[in-house]
Design a protein around this motif. Sequence first.
Motif, PDB file in Angstrom:
ATOM      1  N   VAL A   1      -2.117   8.242   6.479  1.00 38.84           N
ATOM      2  CA  VAL A   1      -3.356   7.636   6.953  1.00 38.84           C
ATOM      3  C   VAL A   1      -3.133   6.160   7.246  1.00 38.84           C
ATOM      4  O   VAL A   1      -2.267   5.516   6.650  1.00 38.84           O
ATOM      5  CB  VAL A   1      -4.493   7.805   5.914  1.00 38.84           C
ATOM      6  N   ASP A   2      -3.915   5.621   8.167  1.00 39.45           N
ATOM      7  CA  ASP A   2      -3.847   4.189   8.432  1.00 39.45           C
ATOM      8  C   ASP A   2      -4.184   3.413   7.168  1.00 39.45           C
ATOM      9  O   ASP A   2      -5.036   3.820   6.372  1.00 39.45           O
ATOM     10  CB  ASP A   2      -4.841   3.799   9.524  1.00 39.45           C
ATOM     11  N   GLN A   3      -3.506   2.280   6.985  1.00 42.40           N
ATOM     12  CA  GLN A   3      -3.777   1.447   5.814  1.00 42.40           C
ATOM     13  C   GLN A   3      -3.856  -0.027   6.209  1.00 42.40           C
ATOM     14  O   GLN A   3      -3.449  -0.909   5.448  1.00 42.40           O
ATOM     15  CB  GLN A   3      -2.718   1.688   4.732  1.00 42.40           C
ATOM     16  N   TYR A   4      -4.385  -0.282   7.379  1.00 49.62           N
ATOM     17  CA  TYR A   4      -4.633  -1.660   7.789  1.00 49.62           C
ATOM     18  C   TYR A   4      -5.707  -2.254   6.891  1.00 49.62           C
ATOM     19  O   TYR A   4      -6.466  -1.517   6.228  1.00 49.62           O
ATOM     20  CB  TYR A   4      -5.068  -1.699   9.246  1.00 49.62           C
ATOM     21  N   PRO A   5      -5.830  -3.554   6.846  1.00 49.14           N
ATOM     22  CA  PRO A   5      -6.832  -4.164   5.957  1.00 49.14           C
ATOM     23  C   PRO A   5      -8.265  -3.713   6.224  1.00 49.14           C
ATOM     24  O   PRO A   5      -9.120  -3.862   5.351  1.00 49.14           O
ATOM     25  CB  PRO A   5      -6.651  -5.663   6.226  1.00 49.14           C
ATOM     26  N   TRP A   6      -8.542  -3.162   7.392  1.00 45.34           N
ATOM     27  CA  TRP A   6      -9.895  -2.723   7.741  1.00 45.34           C
ATOM     28  C   TRP A   6     -10.051  -1.199   7.686  1.00 45.34           C
ATOM     29  O   TRP A   6     -11.103  -0.670   8.031  1.00 45.34           O
ATOM     30  CB  TRP A   6     -10.239  -3.213   9.145  1.00 45.34           C
ATOM     31  N   SER A   7      -9.032  -0.478   7.231  1.00 44.68           N
ATOM     32  CA  SER A   7      -9.010   0.977   7.393  1.00 44.68           C
ATOM     33  C   SER A   7      -9.971   1.724   6.477  1.00 44.68           C
ATOM     34  O   SER A   7     -10.372   2.842   6.792  1.00 44.68           O
ATOM     35  CB  SER A   7      -7.592   1.507   7.182  1.00 44.68           C
ATOM     36  N   PHE A   8     -10.327   1.157   5.325  1.00 42.16           N
ATOM     37  CA  PHE A   8     -11.099   1.926   4.348  1.00 42.16           C
ATOM     38  C   PHE A   8     -12.515   1.409   4.130  1.00 42.16           C
ATOM     39  O   PHE A   8     -13.306   2.079   3.484  1.00 42.16           O
ATOM     40  CB  PHE A   8     -10.361   1.957   3.003  1.00 42.16           C
ATOM     41  N   GLY A   9     -12.819   0.229   4.597  1.00 47.17           N
ATOM     42  CA  GLY A   9     -14.160  -0.279   4.379  1.00 47.17           C
ATOM     43  C   GLY A   9     -14.178  -1.707   3.882  1.00 47.17           C
ATOM     44  O   GLY A   9     -13.161  -2.406   3.853  1.00 47.17           O
ATOM     45  N   SER A  10     -15.348  -2.144   3.458  1.00 42.67           N
ATOM     46  CA  SER A  10     -15.571  -3.557   3.157  1.00 42.67           C
ATOM     47  C   SER A  10     -14.797  -4.037   1.933  1.00 42.67           C
ATOM     48  O   SER A  10     -14.373  -5.189   1.875  1.00 42.67           O
ATOM     49  CB  SER A  10     -17.066  -3.817   2.952  1.00 42.67           C
ATOM     50  N   THR A  11     -14.629  -3.160   0.926  1.00 39.61           N
ATOM     51  CA  THR A  11     -13.909  -3.604  -0.275  1.00 39.61           C
ATOM     52  C   THR A  11     -12.481  -3.993   0.060  1.00 39.61           C
ATOM     53  O   THR A  11     -11.999  -5.062  -0.347  1.00 39.61           O
ATOM     54  CB  THR A  11     -13.920  -2.497  -1.355  1.00 39.61           C
ATOM     55  N   LEU A  12     -11.788  -3.139   0.798  1.00 45.93           N
ATOM     56  CA  LEU A  12     -10.419  -3.467   1.187  1.00 45.93           C
ATOM     57  C   LEU A  12     -10.397  -4.656   2.131  1.00 45.93           C
ATOM     58  O   LEU A  12      -9.552  -5.554   1.988  1.00 45.93           O
ATOM     59  CB  LEU A  12      -9.750  -2.263   1.843  1.00 45.93           C
ATOM     60  N   LEU A  13     -11.314  -4.707   3.072  1.00 44.96           N
ATOM     61  CA  LEU A  13     -11.317  -5.798   4.041  1.00 44.96           C
ATOM     62  C   LEU A  13     -11.545  -7.137   3.354  1.00 44.96           C
ATOM     63  O   LEU A  13     -10.815  -8.111   3.603  1.00 44.96           O
ATOM     64  CB  LEU A  13     -12.402  -5.548   5.090  1.00 44.96           C
ATOM     65  N   GLN A  14     -12.529  -7.198   2.486  1.00 49.19           N
ATOM     66  CA  GLN A  14     -12.801  -8.464   1.796  1.00 49.19           C
ATOM     67  C   GLN A  14     -11.652  -8.850   0.871  1.00 49.19           C
ATOM     68  O   GLN A  14     -11.249 -10.014   0.811  1.00 49.19           O
ATOM     69  CB  GLN A  14     -14.099  -8.354   1.000  1.00 49.19           C
ATOM     70  N   THR A  15     -11.138  -7.872   0.134  1.00 47.21           N
ATOM     71  CA  THR A  15     -10.024  -8.158  -0.778  1.00 47.21           C
ATOM     72  C   THR A  15      -8.807  -8.624   0.003  1.00 47.21           C
ATOM     73  O   THR A  15      -8.105  -9.561  -0.411  1.00 47.21           O
ATOM     74  CB  THR A  15      -9.683  -6.912  -1.607  1.00 47.21           C
ATOM     75  N   SER A  16      -8.532  -7.981   1.146  1.00 43.94           N
ATOM     76  CA  SER A  16      -7.382  -8.360   1.964  1.00 43.94           C
ATOM     77  C   SER A  16      -7.526  -9.780   2.477  1.00 43.94           C
ATOM     78  O   SER A  16      -6.571 -10.567   2.466  1.00 43.94           O
ATOM     79  CB  SER A  16      -7.222  -7.393   3.137  1.00 43.94           C
ATOM     80  N   ASN A  17      -8.713 -10.125   2.931  1.00 47.27           N
ATOM     81  CA  ASN A  17      -8.940 -11.470   3.438  1.00 47.27           C
ATOM     82  C   ASN A  17      -8.729 -12.511   2.333  1.00 47.27           C
ATOM     83  O   ASN A  17      -8.056 -13.531   2.542  1.00 47.27           O
ATOM     84  CB  ASN A  17     -10.357 -11.575   4.007  1.00 47.27           C
TER      85      ASN A  17
ATOM     86  N   CYS B   1       0.824  -1.221   0.000  1.00 46.04           N
ATOM     87  CA  CYS B   1       0.000   0.000   0.000  1.00 46.04           C
ATOM     88  C   CYS B   1       0.852   1.263   0.000  1.00 46.04           C
ATOM     89  O   CYS B   1       0.318   2.372  -0.071  1.00 46.04           O
ATOM     90  CB  CYS B   1      -0.999   0.036   1.156  1.00 46.04           C
ATOM     91  N   GLY B   2       2.184   1.109   0.044  1.00 45.86           N
ATOM     92  CA  GLY B   2       3.078   2.248  -0.040  1.00 45.86           C
ATOM     93  C   GLY B   2       3.470   2.781   1.317  1.00 45.86           C
ATOM     94  O   GLY B   2       2.695   2.740   2.277  1.00 45.86           O
ATOM     95  N   PHE B   3       4.693   3.295   1.419  1.00 47.26           N
ATOM     96  CA  PHE B   3       5.207   3.825   2.690  1.00 47.26           C
ATOM     97  C   PHE B   3       4.949   5.328   2.822  1.00 47.26           C
ATOM     98  O   PHE B   3       4.373   5.791   3.810  1.00 47.26           O
ATOM     99  CB  PHE B   3       6.706   3.543   2.796  1.00 47.26           C
ATOM    100  N   GLN B   4       5.358   6.098   1.841  1.00 46.12           N
ATOM    101  CA  GLN B   4       5.255   7.548   1.922  1.00 46.12           C
ATOM    102  C   GLN B   4       3.967   8.035   1.243  1.00 46.12           C
ATOM    103  O   GLN B   4       3.620   7.558   0.168  1.00 46.12           O
ATOM    104  CB  GLN B   4       6.464   8.201   1.264  1.00 46.12           C
ATOM    105  N   GLY B   5       3.321   9.009   1.869  1.00 51.12           N
ATOM    106  CA  GLY B   5       2.088   9.537   1.312  1.00 51.12           C
ATOM    107  C   GLY B   5       0.877   8.744   1.770  1.00 51.12           C
ATOM    108  O   GLY B   5       0.970   7.804   2.561  1.00 51.12           O
ATOM    109  N   ASN B   6      -0.272   9.138   1.258  1.00 47.40           N
ATOM    110  CA  ASN B   6      -1.534   8.515   1.643  1.00 47.40           C
ATOM    111  C   ASN B   6      -2.070   7.625   0.535  1.00 47.40           C
ATOM    112  O   ASN B   6      -2.176   8.057  -0.619  1.00 47.40           O
ATOM    113  CB  ASN B   6      -2.570   9.590   1.969  1.00 47.40           C
ATOM    114  N   THR B   7      -2.405   6.412   0.884  1.00 45.33           N
ATOM    115  CA  THR B   7      -3.017   5.494  -0.055  1.00 45.33           C
ATOM    116  C   THR B   7      -4.532   5.726  -0.075  1.00 45.33           C
ATOM    117  O   THR B   7      -5.059   6.605   0.605  1.00 45.33           O
ATOM    118  CB  THR B   7      -2.677   4.036   0.298  1.00 45.33           C
ATOM    119  N   ASN B   8      -5.244   4.944  -0.865  1.00 44.41           N
ATOM    120  CA  ASN B   8      -6.705   4.967  -0.873  1.00 44.41           C
ATOM    121  C   ASN B   8      -7.203   3.528  -1.002  1.00 44.41           C
ATOM    122  O   ASN B   8      -6.398   2.601  -1.184  1.00 44.41           O
ATOM    123  CB  ASN B   8      -7.246   5.857  -2.003  1.00 44.41           C
TER     124      ASN B   8
END
Length: 874
Positions: free
Chosen positions: A591-607, A558-565
Amino acid sequence: MAKTKVAFLCLVLLSFSYASNDYGFSEEEVSAFTNPYVVTSVVSNTGGVTVQAQYQAPADLETPASEQIITNLAITIQYDNPYRVRFTMTDANNARWQVPNAIPSYTPSGAGSFYSLAPIVVGQPLSIKITRTTDNKVVFFLNPSQPFGYNNQDIGFANWLGYPIKVMGLGERISSFVLAQGSYTLYARDRGSPIDTGDTPDSNMYSSQPFYLAVDNQLAAHGGLFLNSNAMTAFVGSNFVGFRTTGGIIDFFLFIGPQPADVINQYHDLIGYPTLVPWWGLGWHQCRYGFQNISVVSSVTTSYTTYNLPLDAMWIDIDYMNQYQDFTLDPVNFPQASFTTWVTNLKAANKHFVPIVDAGIAQSAGYSVYNSGLNPNVYITSAYKNVPTTGVVWPGVSVFVDWFNPNANAFWTGQLTKFNTLTSFSGIWIDMNEASNFVNGEPGHPPSQITNLTMPYTPGQDVNDNSIDVASIHYGGILEYNVHSLFGFGETMATYQYFKGLNLRPFIITRSSFVGTGRYAGKWTGDNFSQWSFLAYSITGLFDLGMFGIPFAGADICGFQGNTNEELCSRWMQLGTLYPFSRNHNAKGSVDQYPWSFGSTLLQTSNIAIRTKYSLLLHFATGMFRVSLMGGMHFRPAFFDYPNDINLLNNATSHFMLGEGLIVHPCLWPGVTGSTSYFPYDLWYDFYQGTYMQLNYYNSAYLNMTLPGPIPIHIKGGYIVPTLDNSNTALDTISLRKSPITLVVALNGAFQADGHAVFDDGLSINSLSGNLYTMINYHYQYVNATTDTLIIQPTISGYTRANGEFPYISNIIIYGCVEGIRNVFYTTTAFSGQLNPVFLLWNPNTSVCKIILSSSRQLVLPDMAGQLTINFYL
């Protein structure tokens, strides 16, 4: 022209020719300046050739003594083996700096029939020409009509091939896989991921890896290693590769090829095969810079359980340290009692802790680590007085361990031993080890005695910029000037010794590397950016590190520097979980970029993504084990598997191979829900469903890439891949070792397939050296119109599984199965009989057969002492 310094002129024109677009010199114009060394002696034997050459300046050119020209060269051309040639050039009269330790000792075996050396003639300008005999192509040519120079601090030479080439390697940098024509600096720098297109000096980064792979217009390949640790520039032209370095000697290895994978294996055979990776190291890792306290770390750890996501290791950046001092805990935010409780709970849940350790040791009278290094005098010495040289990094004024000092290893392993009693870590992350310096040179002193003003040639910016003073002195009088790029290599070797003393596979991730680092550690690609371009560049970075012999590698997901989405992070999770080393990490303030940080799309994709990696963990572990056994790459360009397909080279990052048989097409662009993607010419099946891929005239097919969802993976006909059933429920890789195995069999046109699996304890450092592993070969074959056979046979049986480990094969899934299976029989050396599967399924629309066995059917064991044959009757 008569007053020009000839050697300097030749080398400057050499660099001009490599960058003709910048300076306006053509290769033809430069060719008028010939090699100034004339051969005076040649002695040949079965092992190679020794040559003496003498500098002879043209009569109309004046050469001042201050130019420090080496006038007499001693040259050895050594026939290392049938696929490798080594030549060294050094001062015949005086000893010069030469890189130690990077190459394991070996015994040359002499030339074979795969290359030939052209005669070297006494009285003629120095020329070395080596031809690959299989296609009569020149693979190295030190052209006597081209510039060549050998000064004390300015050495330049080139391999002039005379035909078009595409060049890869020459790290470390962020660049396209095939390097653009231009110049590339090689010198260990703490520099945050500039994009290097070959036209901007100082776009290099943390490592010096002077190895290249060249592919010609017939798609044949050769390679070269310039074993030199000094600051240098590599030049890539349309038909040559050249080097210009600031010291040392010319120590060059030529790898004959002729295929790209051959070159990589020949290179790894020289530098040594990579260290084994711990089983847990292949799992999912979480870090970030900016954890405020141990409660925040504990909360993140708990969230993984809350969201039912797998996790194998938690990392903490420099936040945990007391005043950023190595081997300490912040007593306020990371008090030892709370920290110990957290680590204890972490390990009870089958997870691991990995802390960062920086290169700079704080120079503080009250700091026990600093004081313990004074009596054995393990620090690099100042150029100005007999005290440790200093720089400024996170803890302030700091000193740096001298890895050439014979006391350094004991000092370092002693500190790690004490630190482990404080923190109970499982691995170590070594950072800032270029070694980085926030100031230029030594604070409190004037500019270094060695600078770009005193050097006849400087690759890019001053060598002291963000570096320890290069006039600093190492044990035995070695100058930092010669060994700056070796600091990370030395620290990695010392850290390896700590784990070796525990009989554990090292889990070491380093930022700086040199030739041979992979024998001791893995690496991450450093401070990347949360940008779509860096998602694609991460693939190039892993290709390069794999070529350099560091296959256990990854980029900050998800990248180190800057903010991901959410979209970028979702795509990066899909890709990054398939890196050999998979870690989510970002910078303080982002910004936080944990697998749960942005919502269901990221959470499901991460899982889905993490569990896809876990389902393939035995495939990953087997591939990485085989790389440690015989070299090569697990995460690699598809072009290496299909070296006659130029499309795969020109579009290398749009697909990659995961070991034998699996190809991956990542989504690297925003706003995309599908893509028409290119495949090598072969039989391919969707890995998840088993459907056969119908390719169009251009060998392409449309791939669905909707989110949330899995990354497109396809299996090649002719391969068998073992998967782990418990991947859908496991929360760590230790649980996966209790998993039954499903064999995915993808048939080729001859209704055959092969595969491998390696089993060991996943931890011991001597699994390879002691043959403490079991290797299984799987072979599926067509017998006749009514019978197919799967043969499961161990080739090495050195590991006995612990109770409950990989208990049985639960399913056999066959892709390309044109007829249903009605009966299954088995035969071993001890007994035979009929299997009664729970289900025998066949889908005529997808040509997929499934043989589903019950948990009580523990007949198909992965480490049986003898051959197991399963007959399928159609």
